[in-house]
Design a protein around this motif. Structure first.
Motif, PDB file in Angstrom:
ATOM      1  N   TRP A  66       0.820  -1.244  -0.163  1.00  0.00           N
ATOM      2  CA  TRP A  66       0.284  -0.305  -0.389  1.00  0.00           C
ATOM      3  C   TRP A  66       0.996   1.415   0.076  1.00  0.00           C
ATOM      4  CZ3 TRP A  66      -4.056  -1.714  -1.251  1.00  0.00           C
ATOM      5  CH2 TRP A  66      -5.030  -0.759  -1.639  1.00  0.00           C
ATOM      6  N   VAL A  67       2.187   1.221   0.321  1.00  0.00           N
ATOM      7  CA  VAL A  67       2.903   2.493   0.516  1.00  0.00           C
ATOM      8  C   VAL A  67       3.685   2.974  -0.560  1.00  0.00           C
ATOM      9  CG1 VAL A  67       5.720   2.916   1.598  1.00  0.00           C
ATOM     10  CG2 VAL A  67       4.054   2.020   2.608  1.00  0.00           C
ATOM     11  N   LEU A  68       3.526   1.631  -1.941  1.00  0.00           N
ATOM     12  CA  LEU A  68       3.921   1.554  -3.422  1.00  0.00           C
ATOM     13  C   LEU A  68       2.923   2.066  -4.494  1.00  0.00           C
ATOM     14  CD1 LEU A  68       6.473  -1.234  -3.298  1.00  0.00           C
ATOM     15  CD2 LEU A  68       7.123   1.051  -3.389  1.00  0.00           C
ATOM     16  N   ILE A  69       1.450   1.650  -3.961  1.00  0.00           N
ATOM     17  CA  ILE A  69       0.011   2.218  -4.443  1.00  0.00           C
ATOM     18  C   ILE A  69      -0.114   3.424  -3.629  1.00  0.00           C
ATOM     19  CG2 ILE A  69      -1.990   1.719  -5.117  1.00  0.00           C
ATOM     20  CD1 ILE A  69      -0.947  -1.398  -4.268  1.00  0.00           C
ATOM     21  N   LYS A  70      -0.389   4.023  -2.972  1.00  0.00           N
ATOM     22  CA  LYS A  70      -0.659   4.981  -2.278  1.00  0.00           C
ATOM     23  C   LYS A  70       0.340   6.747  -2.300  1.00  0.00           C
ATOM     24  CE  LYS A  70      -5.182   3.719  -1.635  1.00  0.00           C
ATOM     25  NZ  LYS A  70      -6.483   4.183  -2.164  1.00  0.00           N
ATOM     26  N   ILE A  71       2.026   5.960  -1.315  1.00  0.00           N
ATOM     27  CA  ILE A  71       2.943   7.086  -1.291  1.00  0.00           C
ATOM     28  C   ILE A  71       3.604   7.054  -2.896  1.00  0.00           C
ATOM     29  CG2 ILE A  71       4.505   7.523  -0.369  1.00  0.00           C
ATOM     30  CD1 ILE A  71       2.241   7.305   1.308  1.00  0.00           C
ATOM     31  N   PHE A  72       3.492   6.373  -3.551  1.00  0.00           N
ATOM     32  CA  PHE A  72       4.578   6.545  -4.510  1.00  0.00           C
ATOM     33  C   PHE A  72       3.261   5.942  -6.233  1.00  0.00           C
ATOM     34  CE2 PHE A  72       7.739   5.121  -1.473  1.00  0.00           C
ATOM     35  CZ  PHE A  72       8.409   6.865  -1.561  1.00  0.00           C
ATOM     36  N   ASP A  73       2.253   5.623  -6.404  1.00  0.00           N
ATOM     37  CA  ASP A  73       1.460   5.326  -6.907  1.00  0.00           C
ATOM     38  C   ASP A  73       1.963   4.557  -7.584  1.00  0.00           C
ATOM     39  OD1 ASP A  73      -0.709   6.768  -8.961  1.00  0.00           O
ATOM     40  OD2 ASP A  73       0.381   7.629  -9.980  1.00  0.00           O
ATOM     41  N   ARG A  74       2.586   3.033  -7.941  1.00  0.00           N
ATOM     42  CA  ARG A  74       2.774   2.481  -8.691  1.00  0.00           C
ATOM     43  C   ARG A  74       1.633   1.118  -8.804  1.00  0.00           C
ATOM     44  NH1 ARG A  74       6.795   3.248 -11.232  1.00  0.00           N
ATOM     45  NH2 ARG A  74       5.824   5.959 -10.222  1.00  0.00           N
ATOM     46  N   GLY A  75       1.318   0.886  -9.909  1.00  0.00           N
ATOM     47  CA  GLY A  75       0.950   0.001 -10.888  1.00  0.00           C
ATOM     48  C   GLY A  75       0.785  -1.586 -10.769  1.00  0.00           C
ATOM     49  N   TRP A 118      16.331   8.779  -4.749  1.00  0.00           N
ATOM     50  CA  TRP A 118      16.220   8.000  -3.641  1.00  0.00           C
ATOM     51  C   TRP A 118      14.956   7.402  -2.924  1.00  0.00           C
ATOM     52  CZ3 TRP A 118      20.871   5.597  -3.186  1.00  0.00           C
ATOM     53  CH2 TRP A 118      21.956   5.934  -4.209  1.00  0.00           C
ATOM     54  N   ALA A 119      14.043   7.913  -3.537  1.00  0.00           N
ATOM     55  CA  ALA A 119      12.891   7.695  -2.150  1.00  0.00           C
ATOM     56  C   ALA A 119      12.059   6.415  -2.543  1.00  0.00           C
ATOM     57  CB  ALA A 119      11.715   8.969  -1.903  1.00  0.00           C
ATOM     58  N   LEU A 120      11.602   6.418  -3.718  1.00  0.00           N
ATOM     59  CA  LEU A 120      10.874   5.231  -5.077  1.00  0.00           C
ATOM     60  C   LEU A 120      12.248   3.939  -4.548  1.00  0.00           C
ATOM     61  CD1 LEU A 120       8.590   3.916  -6.208  1.00  0.00           C
ATOM     62  CD2 LEU A 120       9.856   4.740  -8.211  1.00  0.00           C
ATOM     63  N   PRO A 121      13.661   4.175  -4.836  1.00  0.00           N
ATOM     64  CA  PRO A 121      14.172   3.235  -4.644  1.00  0.00           C
ATOM     65  C   PRO A 121      14.631   2.446  -3.517  1.00  0.00           C
ATOM     66  CG  PRO A 121      15.044   4.171  -6.071  1.00  0.00           C
ATOM     67  CD  PRO A 121      13.999   5.097  -5.278  1.00  0.00           C
ATOM     68  N   ALA A 122      14.488   3.609  -2.183  1.00  0.00           N
ATOM     69  CA  ALA A 122      14.234   2.949  -0.761  1.00  0.00           C
ATOM     70  C   ALA A 122      13.582   2.335   0.078  1.00  0.00           C
ATOM     71  CB  ALA A 122      14.833   4.394  -0.479  1.00  0.00           C
ATOM     72  N   ALA A 123      11.937   2.711  -0.972  1.00  0.00           N
ATOM     73  CA  ALA A 123      10.751   2.352  -0.658  1.00  0.00           C
ATOM     74  C   ALA A 123      10.785   0.473  -1.586  1.00  0.00           C
ATOM     75  CB  ALA A 123       9.698   2.564  -0.806  1.00  0.00           C
ATOM     76  N   ILE A 124      11.861   0.312  -2.757  1.00  0.00           N
ATOM     77  CA  ILE A 124      11.810  -0.687  -3.553  1.00  0.00           C
ATOM     78  C   ILE A 124      12.381  -1.850  -2.133  1.00  0.00           C
ATOM     79  CG2 ILE A 124      12.035  -1.630  -5.942  1.00  0.00           C
ATOM     80  CD1 ILE A 124      10.657   0.126  -6.851  1.00  0.00           C
ATOM     81  N   ALA A 125      13.569  -1.587  -2.437  1.00  0.00           N
ATOM     82  CA  ALA A 125      14.681  -1.742  -0.993  1.00  0.00           C
ATOM     83  C   ALA A 125      13.971  -2.583  -0.058  1.00  0.00           C
ATOM     84  CB  ALA A 125      15.880  -1.091  -1.177  1.00  0.00           C
ATOM     85  N   CYS A 126      13.050  -2.303   0.274  1.00  0.00           N
ATOM     86  CA  CYS A 126      12.402  -2.511   1.505  1.00  0.00           C
ATOM     87  C   CYS A 126      11.763  -3.965   1.453  1.00  0.00           C
ATOM     88  CB  CYS A 126      11.639  -1.155   2.428  1.00  0.00           C
ATOM     89  SG  CYS A 126      13.125  -0.017   3.270  1.00  0.00           S
ATOM     90  N   PHE A 127      10.891  -3.428  -0.167  1.00  0.00           N
ATOM     91  CA  PHE A 127       9.588  -4.276  -0.487  1.00  0.00           C
ATOM     92  C   PHE A 127      10.506  -5.937  -0.411  1.00  0.00           C
ATOM     93  CE2 PHE A 127       7.319  -6.658  -3.173  1.00  0.00           C
ATOM     94  CZ  PHE A 127       5.712  -6.353  -3.148  1.00  0.00           C
ATOM     95  N   ALA A 131      15.340  -2.564  10.499  1.00  0.00           N
ATOM     96  CA  ALA A 131      15.311  -1.644   9.799  1.00  0.00           C
ATOM     97  C   ALA A 131      14.366  -1.367   8.511  1.00  0.00           C
ATOM     98  CB  ALA A 131      16.995  -2.181   8.647  1.00  0.00           C
ATOM     99  N   VAL A 132      13.825  -2.444   8.033  1.00  0.00           N
ATOM    100  CA  VAL A 132      12.785  -2.153   6.972  1.00  0.00           C
ATOM    101  C   VAL A 132      11.283  -1.384   7.389  1.00  0.00           C
ATOM    102  CG1 VAL A 132      10.743  -3.687   6.167  1.00  0.00           C
ATOM    103  CG2 VAL A 132      13.150  -4.770   6.193  1.00  0.00           C
ATOM    104  N   CYS A 133      11.162  -1.295   8.533  1.00  0.00           N
ATOM    105  CA  CYS A 133      10.038  -0.606   9.230  1.00  0.00           C
ATOM    106  C   CYS A 133      10.336   0.313   9.182  1.00  0.00           C
ATOM    107  CB  CYS A 133       9.463  -1.741  10.680  1.00  0.00           C
ATOM    108  SG  CYS A 133       9.470  -3.143  11.549  1.00  0.00           S
ATOM    109  N   MET A 134      11.784   1.012   9.453  1.00  0.00           N
ATOM    110  CA  MET A 134      11.805   2.005   9.164  1.00  0.00           C
ATOM    111  C   MET A 134      11.770   3.130   7.851  1.00  0.00           C
ATOM    112  SD  MET A 134      12.632   3.739  12.149  1.00  0.00           S
ATOM    113  CE  MET A 134      10.950   2.384  12.312  1.00  0.00           C
ATOM    114  N   GLY A 135      12.618   1.860   6.678  1.00  0.00           N
ATOM    115  CA  GLY A 135      12.500   2.341   5.802  1.00  0.00           C
ATOM    116  C   GLY A 135      11.426   2.190   4.322  1.00  0.00           C
ATOM    117  N   TYR A 136       9.961   1.739   5.238  1.00  0.00           N
ATOM    118  CA  TYR A 136       8.828   1.713   4.932  1.00  0.00           C
ATOM    119  C   TYR A 136       8.141   3.156   5.273  1.00  0.00           C
ATOM    120  CZ  TYR A 136       7.697  -2.766   2.740  1.00  0.00           C
ATOM    121  OH  TYR A 136       7.140  -3.881   1.650  1.00  0.00           O
ATOM    122  N   GLY A 137       8.458   3.038   6.994  1.00  0.00           N
ATOM    123  CA  GLY A 137       7.903   4.213   7.253  1.00  0.00           C
ATOM    124  C   GLY A 137       8.516   5.921   6.683  1.00  0.00           C
TER     125      GLY A 137
END
Length: 387
Positions: free
Chosen positions: A224-233, A293-302, A277-283
């Motif tokens: 939902w972070v990737l969908i709502k925050i980063f608008d990924r399909g 760098w924001a989207l790659p960081a979120a994807i790395a957490c995923f 670390a994953v929690c902090m990255g998602y948040g």
């Protein structure tokens, strides 16, 4: 060919086919909900209550079906999942029907997972449980990648969600067929223990409860972070499913080897530490000040989040080492599923409300607390557990 080898080959084949269905579902489910029903984060959290209720009731469901062998229960579970997946999407925009058939899919899914583990463990020796679980898990990952590739292909040609989930249902039906080839002579055919709750399994059940909380926060709100925050399909999730499981294809056997080599205590404590670390990255990934760098960081957490799910091998091998009677193993695994769903049913409701009221940052700070609790609980595992 020995019955043991035939059982492992047939079981692994079924696991691969079920993995294909998982690959499709993981790639498309959240986008299906967003595109068809336009759920808010709070509504997405509430949806986990009916979706995970069958998991909570797994012990009861399996108790009702106690007269079925593990093999026959696996066949039934895969068939139920197949029917539920197709009907869920066929319900269209009728939300109540979608929930009903989603729950049917969930019943099959939650019966399948503990029985799958029990059937694989029946093929293991005392010294190689982790490696065999890791090997079969690697084959499962191969199936999931195939499912992700198929979803990517279908999405590229604007296929409907019904086409995607019909493909998944077909893969599940083929898994049911593969389970029929597991040699019956080597299966436990008498009544299985209905439910096993013993004091000596308390730590295993605590770990399962914490895993339920961790699992549902990340399964529900990580995407939902990737969908709502980063608008990924859906195309993004199909690619991430492929990449994440390509990594897991090589990582799962290594995790199994590490569990056998270093023990469950060490591996589960490392799991909890990395989860922080994953929690902090998602948040807070969207707060990174450096452009791009924001989207790659979120994807790395995923992706790291996906890999850490496979550390569950350690919980399974820990139980296999402590179980008093091998006939109790599948019943204990099933009870563990019900216990972890006490958390996974309820936590997303509060998490969705927290996201809505305060933002996703606070949700994942709360998730980090569960990660710390995993580290503490894992530290209670004896350094040397004899199997």
């Amino acid at each position: 060919m020995s019955y043991e080898r035939k059982r492992l080959i047939s079981t692994t084949t079924a696991i691969v086919l079920y993995g294909v269905a998982i690959g499709v579902a993981m790639s498309a489910f959240n986008n299906f909900l967003n595109d068809t029903h336009e759920l808010s984060p709070a509504e997405r959290g509430w949806l986990e209550l009916p979706r995970e209720l069958p998991g909570f009731l797994t012990a009861l469901t399996a108790s009702i079906l106690f007269f079925l062998s593990d093999k026959r229960l696996a066949i039934l579970a895969t068939m139920i999942a197949a029917v539920g997946q197709v009907l869920m999407v066929a319900a269209g925009e009728t939300y109540s029907l979608m929930i009903l058939f989603m729950m049917l899919w969930s019943i099959g899914d939650h019966l399948y997972y503990p029985i799958k583990s029990a059937m694989v463990l029946a093929c293991c020796k005392d010294h190689n449980r982790g490696r065999v679980l890791g090997m079969t898990g690697s084959f499962e990952v191969g199936g999931i990648m195939l499912g992700g590739l198929m979803t990517r292909f279908l999405a590229q040609y604007d296929a409907s969600y019904l086409a995607m989930f019909t493909f998944a249902g077909g893969a599940n039906l083929l898994a049911a067929v593969a389970f029929t080839f597991v040699p019956a002579e080597e299966q436990h055919t008498g009544p299985r223990p209905r439910l096993v709750i013993r004091k000596q399994y308390t730590l295993y059940y605590v770990l399962e409860f914490l895993f339920g909380a961790r699992k549902q926060i990340f399964l529900t709100f990580g995407p939902w972070v990737l969908i709502k925050i980063f608008d990924r399909g859906v195309e993004t999730f199909a690619v991430l499913t492929i990449v994440g499981h390509l990594m897991a294809f090589f990582a799962r056997p290594l995790v199994g080897w590490a569990v056998d080599r270093f023990g469950e205590r060490c591996i589960l404590m490392l799991d909890g530490t990395l989860l922080i670390a994953v929690c902090m990255g998602y948040g807070f990934s969207d707060h990174i000040p450096w452009l791009g760098w924001a989207l790659p960081a979120a994807i790395a957490c995923f992706l790291l989040d996906q890999l850490l799910f496979y550390v569950g091998i350690a919980r399974t091998t820990y139980l296999a080492k402590t179980v008093q009677d091998k006939k109790e193993l599948s019943a204990c695994l099933i009870a563990g599923v019900s216990i972890n769903h006490v958390a996974s049913m309820t936590i997303p409701i509060f998490a969705g409300a927290l996201w809505t009221a305060m933002g996703h940052e606070y949700l994942f700070v709360g998730a980090a607390v569960f990660a710390v609790m995993i580290v503490i609980a894992a530290s209670w595992i004896p350094r040397h557990v004899r199997g």
